[in-house]
Design an enzyme around this catalytic site. Sequence first.
Site, PDB file in Angstrom:
ATOM      1  N   ASN A   1       0.842  -1.202   0.000  1.00 38.53           N
ATOM      2  CA  ASN A   1       0.000   0.000   0.000  1.00 38.53           C
ATOM      3  C   ASN A   1       0.874   1.248   0.000  1.00 38.53           C
ATOM      4  O   ASN A   1       2.103   1.154  -0.004  1.00 38.53           O
ATOM      5  CB  ASN A   1      -0.965  -0.031   1.193  1.00 38.53           C
ATOM      6  CG  ASN A   1      -0.207  -0.116   2.499  1.00 38.53           C
ATOM      7  OD1 ASN A   1       0.551   0.793   2.849  1.00 38.53           O
ATOM      8  ND2 ASN A   1      -0.366  -1.227   3.228  1.00 38.53           N
TER       9      ASN A   1
ATOM     10  N   ASP B   1      -3.906  -6.285   5.020  1.00 36.13           N
ATOM     11  CA  ASP B   1      -4.899  -7.149   5.679  1.00 36.13           C
ATOM     12  C   ASP B   1      -4.817  -8.587   5.176  1.00 36.13           C
ATOM     13  O   ASP B   1      -5.138  -9.524   5.895  1.00 36.13           O
ATOM     14  CB  ASP B   1      -6.309  -6.599   5.424  1.00 36.13           C
ATOM     15  CG  ASP B   1      -6.524  -5.307   6.199  1.00 36.13           C
ATOM     16  OD1 ASP B   1      -5.999  -5.209   7.324  1.00 36.13           O
ATOM     17  OD2 ASP B   1      -7.203  -4.400   5.673  1.00 36.13           O
TER      18      ASP B   1
ATOM     19  N   LYS C   1       8.861 -16.851 -10.893  1.00 39.90           N
ATOM     20  CA  LYS C   1       8.061 -15.745 -11.420  1.00 39.90           C
ATOM     21  C   LYS C   1       6.863 -16.297 -12.212  1.00 39.90           C
ATOM     22  O   LYS C   1       7.041 -17.163 -13.074  1.00 39.90           O
ATOM     23  CB  LYS C   1       8.952 -14.884 -12.328  1.00 39.90           C
ATOM     24  CG  LYS C   1       8.262 -13.661 -12.836  1.00 39.90           C
ATOM     25  CD  LYS C   1       9.170 -12.830 -13.713  1.00 39.90           C
ATOM     26  CE  LYS C   1       8.355 -11.762 -14.409  1.00 39.90           C
ATOM     27  NZ  LYS C   1       9.071 -11.129 -15.494  1.00 39.90           N
TER      28      LYS C   1
ATOM     29  N   PRO D   1      -2.183 -11.859  10.178  1.00 35.27           N
ATOM     30  CA  PRO D   1      -2.418 -11.683  11.608  1.00 35.27           C
ATOM     31  C   PRO D   1      -2.624 -10.203  11.911  1.00 35.27           C
ATOM     32  O   PRO D   1      -2.053  -9.340  11.239  1.00 35.27           O
ATOM     33  CB  PRO D   1      -1.118 -12.186  12.249  1.00 35.27           C
ATOM     34  CG  PRO D   1      -0.093 -12.070  11.170  1.00 35.27           C
ATOM     35  CD  PRO D   1      -0.819 -12.293   9.879  1.00 35.27           C
ATOM     36  N   ASP D   2      -3.450  -9.885  12.901  1.00 37.10           N
ATOM     37  CA  ASP D   2      -3.590  -8.489  13.350  1.00 37.10           C
ATOM     38  C   ASP D   2      -2.574  -8.281  14.475  1.00 37.10           C
ATOM     39  O   ASP D   2      -2.745  -8.777  15.589  1.00 37.10           O
ATOM     40  CB  ASP D   2      -5.021  -8.219  13.836  1.00 37.10           C
ATOM     41  CG  ASP D   2      -5.245  -6.728  14.054  1.00 37.10           C
ATOM     42  OD1 ASP D   2      -4.378  -6.092  14.703  1.00 37.10           O
ATOM     43  OD2 ASP D   2      -6.245  -6.188  13.573  1.00 37.10           O
ATOM     44  N   ILE D   3      -1.519  -7.560  14.142  1.00 37.48           N
ATOM     45  CA  ILE D   3      -0.395  -7.402  15.081  1.00 37.48           C
ATOM     46  C   ILE D   3      -0.862  -6.675  16.339  1.00 37.48           C
ATOM     47  O   ILE D   3      -0.620  -7.110  17.471  1.00 37.48           O
ATOM     48  CB  ILE D   3       0.758  -6.622  14.401  1.00 37.48           C
ATOM     49  CG1 ILE D   3       1.223  -7.402  13.165  1.00 37.48           C
ATOM     50  CG2 ILE D   3       1.908  -6.396  15.372  1.00 37.48           C
ATOM     51  CD1 ILE D   3       2.148  -6.635  12.249  1.00 37.48           C
TER      52      ILE D   3
ATOM     53  N   LYS E   1     -12.990   0.278  16.951  1.00 38.71           N
ATOM     54  CA  LYS E   1     -11.682  -0.390  16.950  1.00 38.71           C
ATOM     55  C   LYS E   1     -11.056  -0.355  18.341  1.00 38.71           C
ATOM     56  O   LYS E   1     -10.423  -1.311  18.783  1.00 38.71           O
ATOM     57  CB  LYS E   1     -10.765   0.332  15.957  1.00 38.71           C
ATOM     58  CG  LYS E   1     -10.073  -0.602  15.003  1.00 38.71           C
ATOM     59  CD  LYS E   1      -9.487   0.123  13.820  1.00 38.71           C
ATOM     60  CE  LYS E   1     -10.446   0.132  12.652  1.00 38.71           C
ATOM     61  NZ  LYS E   1      -9.921   0.805  11.475  1.00 38.71           N
TER      62      LYS E   1
ATOM     63  N   LYS F   1     -10.404  -4.084  19.645  1.00 40.67           N
ATOM     64  CA  LYS F   1      -9.015  -4.561  19.707  1.00 40.67           C
ATOM     65  C   LYS F   1      -8.425  -4.414  21.109  1.00 40.67           C
ATOM     66  O   LYS F   1      -7.226  -4.606  21.298  1.00 40.67           O
ATOM     67  CB  LYS F   1      -8.150  -3.807  18.693  1.00 40.67           C
ATOM     68  CG  LYS F   1      -8.517  -4.055  17.231  1.00 40.67           C
ATOM     69  CD  LYS F   1      -7.380  -3.663  16.284  1.00 40.67           C
ATOM     70  CE  LYS F   1      -7.843  -3.724  14.831  1.00 40.67           C
ATOM     71  NZ  LYS F   1      -6.736  -3.628  13.884  1.00 40.67           N
TER      72      LYS F   1
HETATM   73  O1  C5P Z   1      -8.301  -2.674  11.518  1.00 40.69           O
HETATM   74  P1  C5P Z   1      -7.397  -1.632  10.957  1.00 40.69           P
HETATM   75  O2  C5P Z   1      -6.407  -2.184   9.955  1.00 40.69           O
HETATM   76  O3  C5P Z   1      -8.062  -0.404  10.451  1.00 40.69           O
HETATM   77  O4  C5P Z   1      -6.569  -1.153  12.254  1.00 40.69           O
HETATM   78  C1  C5P Z   1      -5.556  -0.234  12.145  1.00 40.69           C
HETATM   79  C2  C5P Z   1      -4.619  -0.389  13.306  1.00 40.69           C
HETATM   80  O5  C5P Z   1      -4.284  -1.751  13.518  1.00 40.69           O
HETATM   81  C3  C5P Z   1      -3.298   0.293  13.054  1.00 40.69           C
HETATM   82  O6  C5P Z   1      -2.793   0.720  14.299  1.00 40.69           O
HETATM   83  C4  C5P Z   1      -2.435  -0.799  12.452  1.00 40.69           C
HETATM   84  O7  C5P Z   1      -1.061  -0.575  12.646  1.00 40.69           O
HETATM   85  C5  C5P Z   1      -2.920  -2.009  13.207  1.00 40.69           C
HETATM   86  N1  C5P Z   1      -2.909  -3.263  12.435  1.00 40.69           N
HETATM   87  C6  C5P Z   1      -2.038  -4.271  12.781  1.00 40.69           C
HETATM   88  N2  C5P Z   1      -2.044  -5.453  12.087  1.00 40.69           N
HETATM   89  C7  C5P Z   1      -2.912  -5.639  11.069  1.00 40.69           C
HETATM   90  C8  C5P Z   1      -3.799  -4.625  10.706  1.00 40.69           C
HETATM   91  C9  C5P Z   1      -3.772  -3.445  11.402  1.00 40.69           C
HETATM   92  O8  C5P Z   1      -1.241  -4.084  13.697  1.00 40.69           O
HETATM   93  N3  C5P Z   1      -2.891  -6.777  10.407  1.00 40.69           N
END
Ligand code: C5P
Length: 399
Positions: A210, A279, A289, A305-307, A337, A341
């Site tokens: 992105n 995401d 390739k 994974p959502d860090i 959020k 979260k």
């Molecule tokens: O759910 P969203 O992507 O909008 O959330 C944004 C927040 O979550 C930001 O602080 C981003 O750094 C964190 N994030 C993360 N891992 C992901 C997606 C978002 O840490 N996979």
Amino acid sequence: MSLLENKKIVLGITGGIAAYKCADLTRRLREQGAIVKVVMTKGAQAFITPLTMQAVSGNPVMDDLLDPAAEAAMGHIELAKWADTILIAPATANFMASLSQGLAGDLLSTICLATSAPIAICPAMNQQMWAAPATQRNLATLLADGHAIFGPGTGEQACGDIGAGRMLEPLEIISQLQRVFTQPLLNGKKITITAGPTQEAIDPVRYLSNHSSGKMGFAIAKAAINLGAKVTLIAGPVSLATPVNCQRIDVKSAEQMLAATQQACLDSDIFIACAAVADYAPETVAENKIKKSNETMAIALKRNPDILATIAGQQDKPFCVGFAAETQDVEHYAKDKLSRKNLDMIAANNVAISGQGFASDNNALSVFWKNGQQDLTLADKETLAYQLLELIEQNYSPK
Ligand code: C5P
């Protein structure tokens, strides 16, 4: 009691018209209880006399590197050791250039090299000289070397120009100088920050990513370090310089960012998730390739994974701050959020508004926490970083 009480200050005066304000500055420093010894360059003496400065400081004025009157003719070392701080006011473009290069051609610049005391610089020059690329380069070097820069102010100049380059007024200088002697806001705190995009490989030469530039995260890292924090910056692929005194870990994918973040958060007090983590990532990475064949192609993606949620879901979690880039209904999505979260704070920006967010140097944030909120209006990312860190410090409670 003033923070400047009994503080030993070497006031270095260089050759600019603002030198005339130094008599008043010295008088006001002494009102605060400071002990002032004045060092003047030859240029400064064209604007204000050593006799005046001697009278107002109550101490002999020094201007000579090789002064037989100074003990063992090593006045520069003595003064460098004596000082609790060195205040350069006014600092000319020439002096800033010389200090940024580590030159030691006169008494004042030699003292600056020989001291371990903090150095505060009050630039004063014509606005065009201040804006000159060379001066801005030298300024960046001086900041990176850890020197404090007070001002310059903006307004009408002695030469008739209008713009940035005026020396701050003595009372403004004193108020900034007091900060040199206060404990920094985030003294000793350990902060982990993620920044920039992630890259999710499709094959050996292609990836999904992105437009995140990493600027906001890097600005927060720099400001946090300046406020006394120990920072680990986990950066996706960005082309930004590492802030001084920052531990930087470069990663590419969300998986790598998660692993580095989990490790760094083990002993962190605060976690700020500024990265724009992808995401989704390709379900499989092609070994070679991928050749073009059909008119259309589909890539199967899997959730990354959502860090932030992972760290914020831990038992012994640090104070967790998230970012939310939204294009509509900012408050609603940000608050959602925050609770979903399990965050302590969230900073939301509206990326649909041009001139702020992503690659821009400016941004505006709406910050939400459990029992409050504050809008940080449009400003450069460095300024916002300080404002956000202040809010974090006010709401922080140890884990
Ligand atoms: O759910 P969203 O992507 O909008 O959330 C944004 C927040 O979550 C930001 O602080 C981003 O750094 C964190 N994030 C993360 N891992 C992901 C997606 C978002 O840490 N996979």
